[in-house]
Design an enzyme around this catalytic site. Structure first.
Site, PDB file in Angstrom:
ATOM      1  N   LYS A 107       0.856  -1.195   0.000  1.00 20.86           N
ATOM      2  CA  LYS A 107       0.000   0.000   0.000  1.00 20.86           C
ATOM      3  C   LYS A 107       0.880   1.229   0.000  1.00 20.86           C
ATOM      4  CE  LYS A 107      -4.555   0.733   0.425  1.00 20.86           C
ATOM      5  NZ  LYS A 107      -5.628  -0.222   0.154  1.00 20.86           N
TER       6      LYS A 107
HETATM    7  N1  GLU Z   1      -7.374   0.048  -2.814  1.00 24.04           N
HETATM    8  C1  GLU Z   1      -8.167  -1.093  -3.117  1.00 24.04           C
HETATM    9  C2  GLU Z   1      -8.235  -2.025  -1.908  1.00 24.04           C
HETATM   10  O1  GLU Z   1      -8.060  -1.611  -0.791  1.00 24.04           O
HETATM   11  C3  GLU Z   1      -7.765  -1.785  -4.413  1.00 24.04           C
HETATM   12  C4  GLU Z   1      -6.391  -2.383  -4.452  1.00 24.04           C
HETATM   13  C5  GLU Z   1      -5.987  -2.900  -5.832  1.00 24.04           C
HETATM   14  O2  GLU Z   1      -6.793  -2.945  -6.746  1.00 24.04           O
HETATM   15  O3  GLU Z   1      -4.819  -3.253  -5.937  1.00 24.04           O
HETATM   16  O4  GLU Z   1      -8.545  -3.181  -2.035  1.00 24.04           O
END
Ligand code: GLU
Length: 421
Positions: A107
């Protein structure tokens, strides 16, 4: 209503440790997954429109790459901090594991308020941030995507920046891109679509009729508004929704298309000024405590905690956000008999369709909307059923069941690879 001592990363570690112990693993087998593999902190200088230089703090954290490259969004928000990004990265590891897609978890985040920045400032911030984390991202190593405060346009700039740095076009470095740049059909709505599929499945599982059910949704960003739209199309009565400015409540049901159109026209958090016959204004705190069948927290972490869990009147909680319920709240909800569909399954639709986008990009192929939709239903449906069976078999809440599956997959992958060297 965040409580003072809330530590999102310790929250994840507690859940993971409990699952690993329940599975009978010795500490040696799970010690490593309690620590993020790699953390990069960057100071991002940006020339603002007024000619001043501002330095923003940013992070990219790779929690685990045991099952595949790190995968997870980038958040632009004024409350981003290191421990939050750590927790968000770890949730991605277990999210990808429970739905069994070949990724680890990562992240990123930048401490900023995109609502107060111009498009040019956001573009310059994005390009400089990506250049600074470029040494650790890439289609085989770590693949960003949208999260709170970012969108397909930002993903387009990420793809362009990384491609410019490498000297050739690399669409697979990021997902959630606009369709014209190799995005997947339906990616933008995929998280809300997955949340809706989970709402429908859990209503069926508990024998509740869709047409007689009510839902309350916290957050009208991408996930909340898509969930509101799709659930109301299915015939669920949405009695309340909110954004950061506050909530609106209509016991007979809100006109969701009208609310969405209003928010689109206002381009921002404006529900506090929404007026219509029969609609009452409430706070976000009051919204969470409304009587309803399904409560969908689709905003930020730590919304349902030891301070308000006792007052929750929903029968079911489907977590559109990451980490909306604390460990302490979970035990209170379990005692009260509230069914919680945990974030790592409830909001996994986004990363599942991100996976489809990445597969298309690295193979230079393009899939149809029907194919993507069917694949999403199959992967999410299979994971949801597996979680429900474990929950029944072992008489544990759905979150425990989901972590029993996910933690086992991560630990087994780690054990098979072995500790290097
Ligand atoms: N930010 C989204 C989540 O928390 C999507 C992550 C992604 O598609 O890699 O799942």
């Amino acid at each position: 209503m965040p409580n003072q001592q809330y530590d999102p990363y310790q929250n994840v570690c507690t859940v993971v440790r409990n699952a690993a112990k329940m599975l009978g693993y010795p500490e040696n087998d799970y010690e490593a997954i309690l620590h993020p593999e790699r953390e990069l902190k960057v100071s991002v200088p940006v020339m603002m429109d007024n000619g001043n230089v501002r330095v923003f703090e940013g992070y990219r954290i790779q929690h685990s790459t045991s099952r595949g490259p790190a995968k997870g969004g980038i958040r632009y928000h004024c409350k981003v901090d290191l421990n939050e990004v750590r927790a968000l990265a770890a949730w991605m590891t277990f999210k990808c594991a429970v739905v069994n897609i070949p990724y680890g978890g990562g992240k990123g985040g930048v401490v900023c308020n995109p609502a107060e920045m111009s498009e040019n400032e956001i573009r310059r911030l994005t390009r400089r941030f990506i250049a600074m984390i470029a040494p650790i991202i890439g289609p085989d190593t770590d693949i960003p995507a949208p999260d709170v405060g970012t969108n397909p346009q930002v993903m387009g700039w990420i793809m362009d920046t990384f491609s410019m740095l490498k000297g050739h076009c690399i669409p697979g470095v990021v997902t959630g891109k606009p369709l014209e740049l190799g995005g997947a059909v339906g990616r933008n709505e995929a998280t809300g679509r997955g949340v809706t599929l989970c709402v429908l499945s859990i209503l069926e599982e508990l024998g509740l009729k869709v047409s007689q059910s009510t839902a309350v949704i916290q957050g009208m960003g991408n996930v909340g508004s898509t969930t509101a739209k799709l659930c109301s199309k299915e015939g669920i009565k949405i009695t309340a929704v909110s954004d950061v400015s506050g909530g609106i409540y209509a016991p007979d049901g809100l006109d969701i298309p009208a609310v969405i159109e209003y928010l689109r026209a206002k381009k921002g958090n404006a529900l506090a000024n929404f007026n219509m016959d029969g609609v009452k204004h409430i706070t976000n705190g009051e919204l969470l405590e409304l009587p309803c069948d399904v409560l969908v927290p689709a905003a930020l972490e730590n919304q349902i905690n030891s301070k308000n869990a006792e007052k929750i009147k929903a029968k079911i909680i489907v977590e559109g956000a990451n980490g909306p319920t604390t460990v302490e709240a979970d035990s209170i909800l379990e005692r009260k008999g509230v069914t919680v569909v945990p974030d790592i399954i409830a909001n996994s639709g986004g990363v599942i369709v991100s996976y489809f986008e990445w597969v298309q990009n690295i193979q230079s192929v393009s899939w149809s909307e029907d194919y993507i939709d069917n694949q999403l239903k199959e992967i999410l449906g299979r994971a949801f059923s597996a979680v429900c069976s474990i929950s029944r078999e072992k008489s544990v809440p759905l979150r425990t069941a989901a972590y029993l599956i996910a933690v086992k997959r991560v630990i087994e992958a780690k054990k098979l690879r072995g500790i290097w060297p």
